[in-house]
Design an enzyme around this catalytic site. Structure first.
Site, PDB file in Angstrom:
ATOM      1  N   GLU A  95       0.832  -1.214   0.000  1.00  0.00           N
ATOM      2  CA  GLU A  95       0.000   0.000   0.000  1.00  0.00           C
ATOM      3  C   GLU A  95       0.863   1.258   0.000  1.00  0.00           C
ATOM      4  O   GLU A  95       0.646   2.190  -0.779  1.00  0.00           O
ATOM      5  CB  GLU A  95      -0.879  -0.036   1.235  1.00  0.00           C
ATOM      6  N   ASP A 152      -5.517  -2.985  -3.429  1.00  0.00           N
ATOM      7  CA  ASP A 152      -5.449  -1.518  -3.472  1.00  0.00           C
ATOM      8  C   ASP A 152      -4.054  -1.035  -3.812  1.00  0.00           C
ATOM      9  O   ASP A 152      -3.884  -0.023  -4.503  1.00  0.00           O
ATOM     10  CB  ASP A 152      -5.931  -0.912  -2.151  1.00  0.00           C
TER      11      ASP A 152
END
Length: 477
Positions: A95, A152
């Site tokens: 991330e 993500d």
């Protein structure tokens, strides 16, 4: 003298060759120089900053501070990585690498970008996606499945590569365009549930039984579709909106989404169903789809969020809610303020948006827990000041309109600006009073309806007066 003339001739020849080379370079290698981007979002406001002339210096100072704390070559295998903070022993998560790459390309730091990306590639798993968790000594963690991917992260890395291709071109040491296309293909093959288009939270788990709304990035997927020609990504974007529509059956009209849910919008087994540190990112990722593509679903969802948070004002935002809107924590921090400011970019309440901008600038998390909130803070500051353009637009000028643009929207309303001068002050109160006494008829009627009940009367005057003496935090109210 002959030698001097010869040297001059050689220099002129070199300059001539360079000139021809520069003219022959692909346009996308010289189209922009990063922050400040001279672009305008096609939909909604481009910036909610109070003074745009101060934005560039502020952003660059924040970037230097962020780099000084987050970028390290220690434990990076000869490259550079984004480290978290003392609370996690300065480890790395994929991330953070996505955030770092987006920031590096927006601030036009190609050498740093390349170092970060080489670290990312050194940690690709067998599916061509990044290991999600690596310790400070460059070891993939085993206790939490660190060799799997977090969707993500890889979607942010892919978008950053598209930015890099458009800013710098792909003829150098790293072919950003090819890297982006390969990664996007790997994402679709391993992080989208086939047959349903549900976004999985990782390459090895999830789907209809468990998904994460804060990973939903519909604008990213529309860019992928245009960039690669794989229009299945548009269906992934649609499915994200469909899941949030299901959540609305349970959130009491707040607009809040849970950290985790099923594709039916219900709680996922063993996962948080509250609006906490995952879900906070939803407003940021969704609002961008309105700014770039004018998607009315993004506007509707972010308008709901803005309306919910406006009830307590920017200073009343805390770090946890049930999706029905009850506070379950009381910390006021950067992780939650910036993404709400991003949600306000759909233009529901520009007065509150400016309040959110000021609070985003003002609130910075302490360094012990500084990684997450301060990274989101800087990313959202880029976006809410007009410095996060669609990478497929002309990054040096006006954005290229979407291929199927929606009709132009009406100008955004500044509630309380009764005389239409762009400010809300005592002059507007006087104008409203004169209107109610029928001594004037020409006012900004929509802006005067500060309680949004469809009528202009003494209630609006009372609310405007309370706003001006700061007994209520925002308009409309």
């Amino acid at each position: 003298m002959k030698n001097v003339k010869k040297r001059v001739g050689v220099v002129l020849l070199i300059l001539a060759v360079l000139g021809v080379y520069m003219l022959a370079m692909p346009a996308n290698t010289v189209s922009a120089a990063g922050v400040p981007f001279n672009t305008k979002y096609p939909y909604g406001p481009t910036s909610i900053a109070d003074n745009q002339s101060e934005v560039t210096a502020m952003l660059k100072a924040e970037w230097e501070d962020w780099k000084s704390k987050r970028i390290t070559s220690n434990g990076a295998g000869g490259y550079k990585r984004v480290q978290r903070d003392a609370s996690t022993n300065y480890d790395t998560v994929s991330e953070g690498m996505g955030y770092g790459l987006l920031l590096a390309v927006c601030f036009n730091e190609q050498a740093l970008f390349d170092d970060l990306y080489r670290y990312v590639k050194s940690h690709f798993n067998g599916n061509g996606l990044m290991h999600w968790h690596i310790d400070a000594n460059n070891n993939v963690t085993s206790h939490d499945g660190g060799d799997g991917a977090a969707t993500d992260a890889d979607e942010d890395i892919a978008l950053a590569l598209i930015f890099a291709d458009k800013l710098w071109g792909s003829s150098g040491a790293i072919n950003y365009g090819q890297e982006a296309r390969t990664l996007i293909n790997n994402l679709y093959n391993h992080c989208v549930e086939h047959g349903s288009y549900v976004l999985k939270p990782g390459d090895r788990w999830g789907g209809s039984s468990v998904t994460n709304p804060s990973y939903f990035a519909p604008a990213w997927y529309k860019v992928y579709a245009q960039y690669t020609g794989d229009t299945r990504w548009n269906q992934v974007a649609d499915k994200c909106y469909q899941i949030v529509e299901e959540v609305k059956k349970y959130n009491n009209g707040t607009g809040l989404v849970p950290d985790w849910c099923t594709a039916s919008g219900t709680p996922a087994s063993g996962q948080s169903y509250d609006y906490k540190y995952d879900a906070t990112r939803y407003g940021w990722r969704t609002a961008v789809d309105y700014s770039w593509f004018g998607d009315q679903r993004a506007k509707a969802n972010c308008d709901m969020l803005t309306k919910f948070f406006a009830r307590d004002g920017a200073k009343g935002i805390v770090d946890g809610y049930t999706i029905q809107g009850s506070k379950i924590s009381n910390n006021h921090n950067a992780s939650f303020i910036g993404p709400v400011a991003a949600a306000s970019m759909t233009g529901y309440d520009l007065n509150f948006a400016k309040e959110l901008y000021r609070e985003t600038v003002a609130v910075k998390d302490s360094e012990y827990y500084g990684y997450y909130g301060n990274s989101l803070r800087l990313l959202t500051l880029l976006y809410i000041t007009g410095n996060f353009p669609n990478p497929l637009s002309d990054l040096s000028g006006q954005p290229t309109p979407p291929s199927n643009p929606t009709p132009s929207l009406p100008p955004q309303v500044v509630y309380g600006d009764v005389n239409g001068d762009g400010n809300v002050n005592s002059t507007d109160l006087t104008m409203l009073k004169r209107y109610l006494l029928k001594s004037v008829t020409n006012i900004n009627r929509e802006a005067a309806d500060v309680n949004r009940d469809g009528a202009i009367n003494s209630s609006d005057m009372t609310i405007l007066k309370r706003y001006l003496i700061k007994s209520i935090p925002h308009l409309p109210y």
